[in-house]
Design a protein around this motif. Structure first.
Motif, PDB file in Angstrom:
ATOM      1  N   TYR A   1      -6.788   7.675   6.416  1.00  0.00           N
ATOM      2  CA  TYR A   1      -8.101   6.915   6.929  1.00  0.00           C
ATOM      3  C   TYR A   1      -9.541   7.046   6.086  1.00  0.00           C
ATOM      4  O   TYR A   1     -10.150   7.503   6.871  1.00  0.00           O
ATOM      5  CB  TYR A   1      -8.248   6.876   8.700  1.00  0.00           C
TER       6      TYR A   1
ATOM      7  N   PRO B   1     -11.265  -2.307  -3.864  1.00  0.00           N
ATOM      8  CA  PRO B   1     -11.020  -1.053  -4.136  1.00  0.00           C
ATOM      9  C   PRO B   1     -11.166   0.321  -4.633  1.00  0.00           C
ATOM     10  O   PRO B   1     -11.887   0.847  -4.044  1.00  0.00           O
ATOM     11  CB  PRO B   1      -9.389  -1.126  -3.339  1.00  0.00           C
TER      12      PRO B   1
ATOM     13  N   TYR C   1     -10.871  -6.963  -3.537  1.00  0.00           N
ATOM     14  CA  TYR C   1     -10.592  -7.056  -2.001  1.00  0.00           C
ATOM     15  C   TYR C   1     -11.867  -6.786  -0.781  1.00  0.00           C
ATOM     16  O   TYR C   1     -12.401  -5.883  -1.563  1.00  0.00           O
ATOM     17  CB  TYR C   1      -9.080  -6.424  -0.987  1.00  0.00           C
ATOM     18  N   GLN C   2     -11.404  -7.616   0.562  1.00  0.00           N
ATOM     19  CA  GLN C   2     -12.554  -7.477   1.220  1.00  0.00           C
ATOM     20  C   GLN C   2     -12.491  -6.196   2.097  1.00  0.00           C
ATOM     21  O   GLN C   2     -11.237  -5.874   2.475  1.00  0.00           O
ATOM     22  CB  GLN C   2     -11.703  -8.661   1.748  1.00  0.00           C
TER      23      GLN C   2
ATOM     24  N   PHE D   1     -14.187  -5.111   8.198  1.00  0.00           N
ATOM     25  CA  PHE D   1     -12.714  -5.480   8.874  1.00  0.00           C
ATOM     26  C   PHE D   1     -11.640  -5.839   8.485  1.00  0.00           C
ATOM     27  O   PHE D   1     -10.894  -6.960   8.310  1.00  0.00           O
ATOM     28  CB  PHE D   1     -13.249  -7.162   9.755  1.00  0.00           C
ATOM     29  N   ASN D   2     -10.712  -4.262   7.725  1.00  0.00           N
ATOM     30  CA  ASN D   2      -9.534  -5.171   6.838  1.00  0.00           C
ATOM     31  C   ASN D   2      -9.528  -3.027   6.292  1.00  0.00           C
ATOM     32  O   ASN D   2      -9.949  -2.394   6.846  1.00  0.00           O
ATOM     33  CB  ASN D   2      -9.850  -5.682   5.625  1.00  0.00           C
ATOM     34  N   ALA D   3      -7.727  -3.295   6.005  1.00  0.00           N
ATOM     35  CA  ALA D   3      -7.161  -1.972   6.226  1.00  0.00           C
ATOM     36  C   ALA D   3      -6.591  -2.170   4.385  1.00  0.00           C
ATOM     37  O   ALA D   3      -6.107  -2.731   4.274  1.00  0.00           O
ATOM     38  CB  ALA D   3      -6.260  -1.562   7.015  1.00  0.00           C
ATOM     39  N   VAL D   4      -6.933  -1.214   3.497  1.00  0.00           N
ATOM     40  CA  VAL D   4      -6.845  -1.653   2.099  1.00  0.00           C
ATOM     41  C   VAL D   4      -5.811  -0.441   1.817  1.00  0.00           C
ATOM     42  O   VAL D   4      -6.873   0.728   1.253  1.00  0.00           O
ATOM     43  CB  VAL D   4      -8.235  -2.223   1.307  1.00  0.00           C
ATOM     44  N   PRO D   5      -5.034  -0.651   1.256  1.00  0.00           N
ATOM     45  CA  PRO D   5      -3.694   0.690   0.993  1.00  0.00           C
ATOM     46  C   PRO D   5      -4.367   0.915  -0.627  1.00  0.00           C
ATOM     47  O   PRO D   5      -3.076   0.633  -1.173  1.00  0.00           O
ATOM     48  CB  PRO D   5      -2.596   0.086   0.953  1.00  0.00           C
ATOM     49  N   GLN D   6      -4.620   0.967  -0.677  1.00  0.00           N
ATOM     50  CA  GLN D   6      -5.309   1.499  -2.074  1.00  0.00           C
ATOM     51  C   GLN D   6      -6.912   2.414  -2.167  1.00  0.00           C
ATOM     52  O   GLN D   6      -7.329   1.917  -2.012  1.00  0.00           O
ATOM     53  CB  GLN D   6      -5.347   0.404  -3.194  1.00  0.00           C
TER      54      GLN D   6
ATOM     55  N   THR E   1      -0.298   8.641   1.351  1.00  0.00           N
ATOM     56  CA  THR E   1      -0.537   7.454   1.548  1.00  0.00           C
ATOM     57  C   THR E   1      -1.879   6.921   1.838  1.00  0.00           C
ATOM     58  O   THR E   1      -2.439   7.807   3.060  1.00  0.00           O
ATOM     59  CB  THR E   1       0.351   6.766   3.082  1.00  0.00           C
TER      60      THR E   1
ATOM     61  N   VAL F   1      -6.113   5.519   2.514  1.00  0.00           N
ATOM     62  CA  VAL F   1      -6.256   4.391   3.023  1.00  0.00           C
ATOM     63  C   VAL F   1      -7.259   3.874   3.095  1.00  0.00           C
ATOM     64  O   VAL F   1      -8.232   4.471   3.769  1.00  0.00           O
ATOM     65  CB  VAL F   1      -5.076   3.286   3.694  1.00  0.00           C
TER      66      VAL F   1
ATOM     67  N   LEU G   1     -11.083   2.557   4.702  1.00  0.00           N
ATOM     68  CA  LEU G   1     -11.215   0.856   5.932  1.00  0.00           C
ATOM     69  C   LEU G   1     -12.468   1.006   6.014  1.00  0.00           C
ATOM     70  O   LEU G   1     -13.885   1.544   5.072  1.00  0.00           O
ATOM     71  CB  LEU G   1     -10.901   2.136   7.176  1.00  0.00           C
ATOM     72  N   PRO G   2     -12.871   0.168   6.694  1.00  0.00           N
ATOM     73  CA  PRO G   2     -14.232  -0.121   6.962  1.00  0.00           C
ATOM     74  C   PRO G   2     -15.181   0.968   8.045  1.00  0.00           C
ATOM     75  O   PRO G   2     -16.068   0.969   8.720  1.00  0.00           O
ATOM     76  CB  PRO G   2     -14.541  -1.427   7.549  1.00  0.00           C
TER      77      PRO G   2
END
Lengths: 348, 348
Positions: A157, A190, A198-199, A202-207, A241, A243, A245-246
């Motif tokens: 995270y 990302p 990408y935004q 308020f998002n979770a970006v798996p990269q 993995t 990810v 996060l904001p």
């Protein structure tokens, strides 16, 4: 040599990690005789205050490293590749915070709480591991020592400050746009150098970082390969993995492990971590005590909590590991390596 | 009975999930003859528009369920415990979105893509699983069918809307306070009814619902127990770490699995998921295609991507599973159960 005349260079002094390095050098009162602040051509000329004195940042060139004892690099992989060998040629020891040399066989990859002794084998360059790797191995090492370790599955995270000051600004301005119900165009995250953006608000970006051929990102492969190298466990099973996060600062990790010896109780693991170097245990579920990104900011330690037994495997455990990615994850670990070099009398 | 005269009741009509249920009933054109909107005393009297008609929300009492064919409950566990049996007594079938009855042996716990046939064994009450469980089992079932399943380790990235409208407001106002560098006092998250409240804006909070004696949260135990029940696999190893994040809507999950049969290729898993009911495959790393919370909002499907082989175990795989927690995670799965009841001719 007295203890106050090392010539220290910071490469990437104007970046997010560089600024934190200077703050940490100041706080730790590292024995600095002379300080040279370096950057890319673009940032050269900026003024930075260190211990009340004003320094002008200079463009990093091979000649910048004349007379330097230790050079802390954090200006991107290409700068390290070009200039770290030049610094070494001029007698400096390089502590490099990029991924440029981490997996080179003759470059120690060091987290002092885990493998400080590896510093003795350096050939001029010492690599500082990836932020997400550092905090995990600090939490795992006390357990490995006592019970052995066979498998690690980690989901991260991660905060945007790991992607630099521009990424922090992008997150904040995007967040404000969404709260105001205004349009915005993602331009950095990302990954600055990748095709699409990408935004993050308020998002979770798996990269995080670029994708490799095997479907893992480079960030994930860093965690996998670096963990094995630092812990000297080529056969350790590691999967990651990663990810984004904001969150401005503070990486968190959900870590599942299997130990070699079965049956350690949670209390035993807590006991180990309570006295482990660089670790603060925050683990009291009954009183809602557990580590959180927002609480770790500005602190040197790795915070561990939510330690619990797997409900199926006697050698399985879960935990939550949090640390300031700019401090232990980067600046503090680099300065700590420099301190270890002094302590082991490797700096001269 | 014609197909347009079911008397439908929605309990908790003014809540985040209740509002989404009404939207979904409208979009799906569910065969409604009469609609009764119910709530707590506090929210009674509010007006709600459904298909252009205005309804006044009434306080839910045992008598509210006279003549009701199907009652969708989403007003908290205590309301369900008190009123679901009353509804059943009056001939209604209850689809309950709370955790009140989920683990009762005589209550089917249903995700139509996985175990629709379990509906045939209902005794009046049918439980809708927890949001984070639903999206995971939709993604796992196609794999289980073909290759078997022995182990699941999941770490979640959960949105605040799962904690209700007040939690969304708290996250937004906290976020604005931080951007303005103003003070704020957390009052709701992570759990309204718990002792302490923590910052959710720009943070990651490893607590959803209350802690249990074993160190797991109730949310984590829900994922563990419900997954076994829905999939009819008491011996399946399941472990969960549930984390609340500053995301309005859309839960993401980092899922590690081990299959019974070894050696399936990533392409084979992608092929299965591409044609699986309720699943949209978004998996093209070379073009940065993967599911994200911000993209799933308002959509019924479960989005799966980042499918890759574990680098150590031939039967290990990792994937990233995203869905709108208010839709497939709650409202749509409940309405879908009602549709299945109609299809299986269980509603009369």
């Amino acid at each position: 040599m007295t203890t106050s005349n090392y010539h220290v260079a910071v490469v990437g002094a104007t970046g997010a990690v560089g600024q934190q390095m200077l703050k940490t050098l100041e706080e730790r009162n590292f024995p600095i005789g002379k300080l040279t602040l370096l950057s890319s051509k673009r940032s050269a000329g900026k003024e930075i205050t260190f211990k009340g004195e004003t320094y002008i940042v200079q463009e990093a060139t091979p000649e910048s490293f004349e007379g330097v004892h230790v050079a802390l690099f954090s200006a991107g992989g290409s700068v390290s590749k070009a200039l770290a060998p030049e610094a070494v040629k001029r007698g400096a020891i390089v502590v490099d915070n990029t991924s440029a040399f981490r997996m080179d066989a003759d470059v120690p990859l060091v987290v002092p709480e885990v493998n400080e002794e590896d510093l003795r084998n350096h050939n001029g360059i010492i690599a500082n591991p990836n932020c997400s790797t550092i905090q995990m191995v600090v939490a795992l090492e006390p357990i490995r020592k006592q019970y052995g370790l066979t498998k690690v599955v980690v989901s991260t995270y991660q905060a945007v400050s790991g992607a630099g000051l521009e990424a922090i600004e992008e997150m904040k301005s995007q967040t404000q746009s969404i709260l105001n119900e205004e349009e915005f165009t993602p331009e950095i995250l990302p990954v600055g150098g990748d095709k699409k953006h990408y935004q993050i608000a308020f998002n979770a970006v798996p990269q995080i970082d670029l994708f490799q051929e095997n479907g893992y990102t480079f960030e994930e492969m860093k965690m996998i390969n670096e963990t094995k190298k630092i812990m000297h466990m080529e056969s350790l099973e590691v999967a990651a993995t990663c990810v984004r996060l904001p969150i401005e600062t503070g990486h968190s990790e959900s870590v599942y492990i299997e130990t070699e010896k079965s049956g350690a109780t949670v209390e035993e693991l807590k006991g180990l971590l309570q006295t482990a170097p660089g670790v603060t245990l925050q683990d009291d579920p009954a009183n809602q005590v557990y580590p959180m990104a927002a609480d770790c900011v500005g602190k040197e330690d790795v915070f561990v909590g939510r330690i619990r037994r797997d409900l199926d495997r006697d050698n399985g455990y879960h935990m939550w590991v949090v640390s300031d990615n700019l401090i232990k994850g980067a600046a503090w670990n680099s300065v700590q390596i420099a301190e270890s070099l002094v302590k082991l009398q490797l700096l001269s």
